[in-house]
Design a protein around this motif. Structure first.
Motif, PDB file in Angstrom:
ATOM      1  N   ALA A 176       0.831  -1.208   0.000  1.00 32.05           N
ATOM      2  CA  ALA A 176       0.000   0.000   0.000  1.00 32.05           C
ATOM      3  C   ALA A 176       0.866   1.259   0.000  1.00 32.05           C
ATOM      4  O   ALA A 176       0.636   2.191  -0.780  1.00 32.05           O
ATOM      5  CB  ALA A 176      -0.950  -0.017   1.198  1.00 32.05           C
ATOM      6  N   THR A 177       1.875   1.284   0.851  1.00 24.27           N
ATOM      7  CA  THR A 177       2.767   2.441   0.889  1.00 24.27           C
ATOM      8  C   THR A 177       3.516   2.578  -0.444  1.00 24.27           C
ATOM      9  O   THR A 177       3.662   3.672  -0.988  1.00 24.27           O
ATOM     10  CB  THR A 177       3.801   2.301   2.033  1.00 24.27           C
ATOM     11  N   TRP A 178       3.981   1.463  -0.957  1.00 27.59           N
ATOM     12  CA  TRP A 178       4.720   1.489  -2.222  1.00 27.59           C
ATOM     13  C   TRP A 178       3.858   1.977  -3.377  1.00 27.59           C
ATOM     14  O   TRP A 178       4.306   2.745  -4.235  1.00 27.59           O
ATOM     15  CB  TRP A 178       5.292   0.102  -2.523  1.00 27.59           C
ATOM     16  N   GLU A 179       2.626   1.520  -3.391  1.00 23.64           N
ATOM     17  CA  GLU A 179       1.731   1.908  -4.482  1.00 23.64           C
ATOM     18  C   GLU A 179       1.477   3.415  -4.428  1.00 23.64           C
ATOM     19  O   GLU A 179       1.548   4.108  -5.443  1.00 23.64           O
ATOM     20  CB  GLU A 179       0.418   1.124  -4.333  1.00 23.64           C
ATOM     21  N   ALA A 180       1.203   3.905  -3.227  1.00 25.90           N
ATOM     22  CA  ALA A 180       0.932   5.341  -3.086  1.00 25.90           C
ATOM     23  C   ALA A 180       2.179   6.165  -3.417  1.00 25.90           C
ATOM     24  O   ALA A 180       2.114   7.165  -4.127  1.00 25.90           O
ATOM     25  CB  ALA A 180       0.457   5.654  -1.669  1.00 25.90           C
ATOM     26  N   ALA A 181       3.334   5.722  -2.926  1.00 22.06           N
ATOM     27  CA  ALA A 181       4.552   6.503  -3.123  1.00 22.06           C
ATOM     28  C   ALA A 181       4.961   6.555  -4.581  1.00 22.06           C
ATOM     29  O   ALA A 181       5.363   7.605  -5.083  1.00 22.06           O
ATOM     30  CB  ALA A 181       5.691   5.912  -2.288  1.00 22.06           C
ATOM     31  N   THR A 182       4.863   5.422  -5.277  1.00 21.37           N
ATOM     32  CA  THR A 182       5.373   5.400  -6.646  1.00 21.37           C
ATOM     33  C   THR A 182       4.375   5.965  -7.649  1.00 21.37           C
ATOM     34  O   THR A 182       4.758   6.300  -8.769  1.00 21.37           O
ATOM     35  CB  THR A 182       5.781   3.970  -7.075  1.00 21.37           C
ATOM     36  N   THR A 183       3.109   6.050  -7.261  1.00 20.54           N
ATOM     37  CA  THR A 183       2.146   6.683  -8.167  1.00 20.54           C
ATOM     38  C   THR A 183       1.906   8.132  -7.758  1.00 20.54           C
ATOM     39  O   THR A 183       1.356   8.916  -8.527  1.00 20.54           O
ATOM     40  CB  THR A 183       0.775   5.974  -8.137  1.00 20.54           C
ATOM     41  N   GLY A 184       2.275   8.470  -6.522  1.00 20.66           N
ATOM     42  CA  GLY A 184       1.993   9.804  -6.025  1.00 20.66           C
ATOM     43  C   GLY A 184       0.522  10.007  -5.695  1.00 20.66           C
ATOM     44  O   GLY A 184       0.068  11.124  -5.485  1.00 20.66           O
ATOM     45  N   GLN A 185      -0.232   8.902  -5.659  1.00 21.83           N
ATOM     46  CA  GLN A 185      -1.667   9.035  -5.383  1.00 21.83           C
ATOM     47  C   GLN A 185      -2.042   8.268  -4.124  1.00 21.83           C
ATOM     48  O   GLN A 185      -2.116   7.038  -4.135  1.00 21.83           O
ATOM     49  CB  GLN A 185      -2.473   8.500  -6.565  1.00 21.83           C
ATOM     50  N   LEU A 186      -2.287   9.018  -3.101  1.00 27.33           N
ATOM     51  CA  LEU A 186      -2.638   8.408  -1.828  1.00 27.33           C
ATOM     52  C   LEU A 186      -3.851   7.487  -1.949  1.00 27.33           C
ATOM     53  O   LEU A 186      -3.927   6.437  -1.328  1.00 27.33           O
ATOM     54  CB  LEU A 186      -2.917   9.519  -0.804  1.00 27.33           C
ATOM     55  N   LYS A 187      -4.803   7.890  -2.801  1.00 26.93           N
ATOM     56  CA  LYS A 187      -6.036   7.094  -2.903  1.00 26.93           C
ATOM     57  C   LYS A 187      -5.769   5.666  -3.380  1.00 26.93           C
ATOM     58  O   LYS A 187      -6.552   4.765  -3.131  1.00 26.93           O
ATOM     59  CB  LYS A 187      -7.039   7.783  -3.820  1.00 26.93           C
ATOM     60  N   LEU A 188      -4.634   5.441  -4.058  1.00 23.68           N
ATOM     61  CA  LEU A 188      -4.331   4.093  -4.530  1.00 23.68           C
ATOM     62  C   LEU A 188      -3.831   3.183  -3.395  1.00 23.68           C
ATOM     63  O   LEU A 188      -3.575   2.013  -3.612  1.00 23.68           O
ATOM     64  CB  LEU A 188      -3.332   4.134  -5.679  1.00 23.68           C
ATOM     65  N   ALA A 189      -3.717   3.754  -2.203  1.00 24.09           N
ATOM     66  CA  ALA A 189      -3.398   2.933  -1.032  1.00 24.09           C
ATOM     67  C   ALA A 189      -4.666   2.463  -0.328  1.00 24.09           C
ATOM     68  O   ALA A 189      -4.610   1.966   0.798  1.00 24.09           O
ATOM     69  CB  ALA A 189      -2.518   3.717  -0.067  1.00 24.09           C
ATOM     70  N   ARG A 190      -5.793   2.614  -0.988  1.00 24.38           N
ATOM     71  CA  ARG A 190      -7.083   2.240  -0.376  1.00 24.38           C
ATOM     72  C   ARG A 190      -7.064   0.796   0.130  1.00 24.38           C
ATOM     73  O   ARG A 190      -7.714   0.456   1.117  1.00 24.38           O
ATOM     74  CB  ARG A 190      -8.198   2.431  -1.420  1.00 24.38           C
TER      75      ARG A 190
END
Ligand code: SF4
Lengths: 157, 458
Positions: B360-374
């Motif tokens: 979750a952290t990796w997804e948000a960090a590498t996309t720059g989109q917090l919502k993708l850490a849902r």
């Protein structure tokens, strides 16, 4: 794994016995062992020292040295830049690897620590080989994928 | 009425709870049984292997220390690495984001007139969506890790960081290969399937103009890569083609080869549960061994490019609450030990690239989109994974933090937009959203409070 006496003839006989009728056998010149160990083997029929692309594609057996072996993990360390060892240890079905028992360490980390290894290990391009190539991606465990299907270690002692 | 979902790819990016729910449904219906079986065997092997490590706890401490230290010194290490690679005769490129990394690799391939290339498994290349970009340039891109080979045939994204096709049973692979490759060859056992893939791929390895790999670790002082695998596809990718391109996030850099040592046994034990996997390569490209002319293209000299990627990592490194995620060595122990992951796999419990609690952290960090850490919602905070992590990351702690940020997301997104306007005029423009959600989180949160009354209208 088998134990082999420290003599060029013993190495030749052990390799030929293991390879049985499979030919050609590819050989990489040793860099750490005395070259004498592979000399009698080289004059055998079907043993190639300067393979071309077609030989690499088809040869069923490859023989290389290892510059170290690791007891805990059952690994041998092969310098892939020593002559053609990078290919010979990778393309054939059967990889026979010869290592001196004096080069045995306990753990992989020792290679980066012990005086006799640390300096050269710093510069080598090498691989810890701990078994034949294998996969569990197709369901059950399968031995023999893109690299050798069989690894045979000969320990000189 | 949610539309019918037919492929996990359609619901890879989970921006909302509705998409997350659909992904869970699909994962339970079609992928659960295989994931359960496969994670169980990972777990049994890992328990055995870590118990057999005489100094498991000391190795974890050492690994953690090395990672902490390397992150603090990242700027100097990156600089040192670039000098080492150049000194070795290779080429070094630092890519600030996915776009720059893709462009650089595409340019190298163009210069070399690459028509076909082989790839070793690399989550980082998934992260930057490299394959599509290369294919649009007319390059034949062949995934050579057998699990990635399956996913390429199925057009799916990975569902696990080390066993990307963990959601496939043997039977489903057989059906897929029959459909995709239109063959009558026997494909009814693991052996047959492996032989089929091996014979196809051996031709691809020897015909490839270039090879692309990731790296498990990179050493700054001599430009060496640590590459861990079992199938020998990475070894072939590094040695057979004349051109080798390696792609890695900067968090993989350690000072020297000496720091590889504790990770070698720790990674194998934590990942596949073996003393060591079949092949652990320590190489400093370009290799000295000559190129064999398998392609019939005449003699060739070796060339090596190392692409070191930021893509949100710097922002993450500056985020006091989340930076711990950068210590991850991608062993997957936390995924396999997670009860929710065991029934869902990474298509349910994961994003477009990274999966499981740490994903979750990796997804948000590498996309720059917090919502993708849902999908961090799926972490129950049970903490079963924490003792399994070889670098002692508090994975549930990361997810608690992500959730608390997500739950303030309306005012935050408003604040972010406002900050984006401010930042877009500055040289930081390039860093965009990632900077806002991570490095400037504290500031963004303050803005959020400021805008809080407004958020009721959104
Ligand atoms: S968070 Fe820890 S356990 Fe999970 S994949 Fe990363 S290193 Fe392994």
């Amino acid at each position: 794994m088998e134990l082999v006496a420290r003599s060029p003839e013993a190495v030749r006989d052990a390799v030929l016995a293991r390879a049985s009728a499979k030919r050609p056998i590819l050989i990489a010149e040793p860099r750490y062992l005395s070259p004498d160990y592979f000399r009698p083997l080289r004059s055998e029929e079907g043993v190639l020292r300067n393979p071309n692309a077609a030989d690499y594609r088809s040869a069923p057996v490859g023989v290389t040295e290892a510059f170290a072996a690791v007891a805990r993990t059952g690994s041998v360390c092969v310098d892939i830049d020593a002559d053609i060892a990078g290919y010979v240890s990778l393309l054939p079905h059967l990889h026979i690897v010869v290592v001196d028992i004096d080069r045995l360490v306990f753990r992989p980390a020792d290679l980066f620590r012990l005086e006799q290894f640390a300096r050269p290990t710093y510069h080598r391009n090498f691989v810890f080989i701990s078994g034949p190539s294998a996969t569990a991606d197709m369901g059950p465990l399968v031995r023999g994928v893109h690299g050798p299907h069989e690894l045979h270690i000969m320990v000189l002692c | 009425m949610p539309k019918q979902v037919t492929s996990p790819r359609e619901i890879a990016a989970k921006e909302s709870r509705a998409i997350l729910r659909r992904a869970i449904r699909l994962a339970l219906d079609t992928e659960s049984a295989a994931v359960r079986r496969n994670t169980r065997s990972f777990n049994l092997n890992r328990y055995r292997a870590t118990a057999a490590l005489p100094d498991y706890d000391a190795l974890k401490d050492e690994a953690r220390r090395i990672k902490e230290h390397a992150l603090v010194n990242r700027k100097a290490l990156i600089q040192r690495l670039s000098e080492s690679v150049t000194r070795n005769g290779g080429h070094f490129f630092f890519a600030r984001d996915a776009q720059e990394a893709r462009q650089y690799i595409q340019d190298v391939c163009k210069r070399h007139r690459v028509r076909s290339l082989v790839k070793g498994k690399s989550m980082t290349s998934e992260e930057i969506h490299l394959n599509g970009a290369l294919q649009r340039d007319g390059i034949r891109v062949v995934e050579t890790d057998l699990a990635e080979f399956i996913l390429q045939a199925a057009d799916e994204q990975p569902s696990h960081i080390i066993a990307p096709a963990i959601h496939y049973s043997r039977e489903r692979i057989t059906a897929l290969f029959r459909r995709k490759f239109q063959t009558d060859l026997p494909l009814d056992t693991g052996e047959n399937l492996t032989r089929f893939a091996r014979e196809r791929l051996r031709k691809d390895f020897l015909a490839a103009d270039a090879g692309i790999t990731g790296a498990n670790l990179v050493s700054a002082d001599c430009g060496s890569l640590l590459l861990v695998e079992s199938e020998a596809n990475i070894r072939l990718t590094c040695i057979a083609p004349p051109l080798h391109i390696a792609l890695s996030g900067f968090e993989k850099i350690v000072p020297s080869r000496r720091e590889f040592a504790p990770f070698i046994e720790l990674l194998a034990a934590s990942a596949t549960g073996q003393p060591l996997t079949s092949y652990t390569s320590v190489i400093r490209p370009p290799l000295a061994v000559p190129v064999v002319d398998f392609r019939g293209a005449g003699p060739a000299t070796r060339e090596f490019h190392l692409v070191i990627l930021d893509n949100g990592r710097e922002a993450l490194a500056q985020d006091a609450q989340l930076k711990e995620a950068l210590y991850c060595i991608r062993c997957s122990a936390c995924l396999n030990s997670c009860a929710n992951f065991q029934v869902l796999g990474g298509h349910g419990f994961g994003g477009a690239t990274y999966s499981g609690g740490i994903g979750a952290t990796w997804e948000a960090a590498t996309t720059g989109q917090l919502k993708l850490a849902r999908f961090s919602d799926l972490c129950t905070g049970c903490s079963r994974c924490v003792p399994q992590c070889p670098v002692r990351i508090d994975i549930p702690g990361l997810n608690v933090e992500l959730r608390s940020r997500l739950n303030q997301s309306v005012p935050l997104s408003l604040a972010a937009r406002a900050m984006h306007l401010l930042l877009s005029a500055s040289p930081l423009e390039h860093a965009s959203a990632q900077q806002i959600f991570f490095a400037h989180y504290d500031r963004a949160a303050r803005w959020g409070t400021l805008f809080a009354p407004l958020s009721n209208f959104f």
